[in-house]
Scaffold this motif. Structure first.
Motif, PDB file in Angstrom:
ATOM      1  N   PRO A   1       0.818  -1.234   0.000  1.00 48.38           N
ATOM      2  CA  PRO A   1       0.000   0.000   0.000  1.00 48.38           C
ATOM      3  C   PRO A   1       0.843   1.272   0.000  1.00 48.38           C
ATOM      4  O   PRO A   1       0.503   2.244  -0.680  1.00 48.38           O
TER       5      PRO A   1
ATOM      6  N   THR B   1      -7.659   3.272  -5.265  1.00 47.13           N
ATOM      7  CA  THR B   1      -6.514   2.985  -4.398  1.00 47.13           C
ATOM      8  C   THR B   1      -5.820   4.274  -3.962  1.00 47.13           C
ATOM      9  O   THR B   1      -6.031   4.748  -2.856  1.00 47.13           O
TER      10      THR B   1
ATOM     11  N   ARG C   1      -8.149   7.264  -3.111  1.00 44.90           N
ATOM     12  CA  ARG C   1      -8.999   6.901  -1.988  1.00 44.90           C
ATOM     13  C   ARG C   1      -8.205   6.872  -0.693  1.00 44.90           C
ATOM     14  O   ARG C   1      -8.728   7.201   0.385  1.00 44.90           O
ATOM     15  N   TRP C   2      -6.930   6.489  -0.770  1.00 45.91           N
ATOM     16  CA  TRP C   2      -6.079   6.464   0.417  1.00 45.91           C
ATOM     17  C   TRP C   2      -5.475   7.823   0.739  1.00 45.91           C
ATOM     18  O   TRP C   2      -4.733   7.961   1.700  1.00 45.91           O
TER      19      TRP C   2
ATOM     20  N   MET D   1      -3.266   9.511  -1.085  1.00 44.35           N
ATOM     21  CA  MET D   1      -1.852   9.582  -1.458  1.00 44.35           C
ATOM     22  C   MET D   1      -1.623  10.436  -2.683  1.00 44.35           C
ATOM     23  O   MET D   1      -0.483  10.644  -3.099  1.00 44.35           O
TER      24      MET D   1
END
Length: 288
Positions: A201, A280, A283-284, A286
């Motif tokens: 991740p 991914t 949404r995280w 980053m």
């Protein structure tokens, strides 16, 4: 003192609504549409299509450079008769096989690299040796080793995918902070669980970049390989469709094949990879 204060005149300041700052305002339709990424990209594609059409009409030589309208007619005609879908399916099947094998080998090399210094030295040495080597340069060796078959194309595809993904993934793992690693260790994560729950991740932006670069390398390598010997293996894909029509001086069909290659590239980049990025990285939190 109290009496003096009781007779002090009150000061009243009127606030005019016209001078108040505007906190928020409604956007017009044009501005709302401009904020949509696919609308902006659609406008760019429309401008390019108009420039293509204008240059083709100005040149006036369909054998040399057909207009966008002629290319679109050839594209639709080959869609209707099933030639382009058939060739596209052959190309994509071969691509997915080579792409999947390349990802698997890159994951293996990266796992060895983050597990030991010998593995890291092995990855760095192999990438220094083979990454600068163009995949298309391996075609003669592929023909000798695997013959005129799909295996030769898959071999050069794996070479084009492997090093880009392995390099980006390894760089992403090395960029993960020691704080995150220590947090994972404090929670009892070791080996593959640490990689799966912490390292992947945290390094996923670099991994996704490697997947994009690997896809681009694999797609153009596949078309180039099919231009050379795609039909000899009984698997004539889009590359051989382009080459075949070039020999027959069907320039509009050649441009239709190139147009198909471009459309597939746009779809993969702006739909598949964009969806993965939304679910991914964004949404995280980053990436903005």
């Amino acid at each position: 003192m109290t009496d003096l204060l009781s007779f002090r005149p009150d000061i009243i300041r009127e606030v005019h609504s016209g001078s108040a700052p505007v906190v928020a305002k409604s956007l017009g339709i044009a501005e709302r549409l401009y904020r949509l990424g696919f609308v902006r990209k659609g406008l760019i594609l429309a401008v390019l299509a108009l420039a293509w059409e204008a240059y083709g009409r100005w040149l006036g030589n369909p054998l040399l450079f057909p207009t966008f309208g002629e290319t679109a007619q050839a594209f639709l005609a080959n869609i209707a008769n099933g030639i382009i879908p058939e060739r596209m399916l052959v190309s994509l099947q071969t691509l997915l096989i080579g792409y999947a094998i390349g990802i698997g080998l890159a994951a293996l090399l990266t796992t060895l690299a983050i597990g030991s210094r010998i593995g890291a030295d092995l990855l760095e040495t192999l990438t220094s040796m083979f990454n600068p080597l163009p995949a298309i340069a391996l075609l003669p060796l592929a023909l000798i080793w695997f013959g005129l078959g799909t295996g030769s194309i898959i071999f050069v595809l794996v070479h084009s995918v492997l090093w880009a993904i392995a390099l980006n993934t390894h760089a992403g793992f090395r960029a993960v902070s020691n704080t995150l690693r220590m947090v994972g260790l404090n929670y009892g994560l070791r080996n593959l669980r640490l990689v799966r729950l912490i390292l992947i991740p945290a390094a996923f932006p670099a991994i996704l970049t490697g997947l994009k670069v690997g896809w681009a390398f694999a797609w153009r390598t596949l078309i180039a390989a099919e231009l050379v010997f795609g039909v000899s293996s009984g698997s004539g894909g889009l590359g051989w469709f382009i080459y075949e029509n070039r020999n027959q001086l069907e320039t509009a069909n050649v441009f239709a094949g190139l147009f198909t290659v471009i459309l597939i590239g746009l779809f993969v980049e702006n739909v598949i990879f964009a969806a993965i990025e939304r679910r991914t990285i964004r949404r995280w939190g980053m990436q903005h």
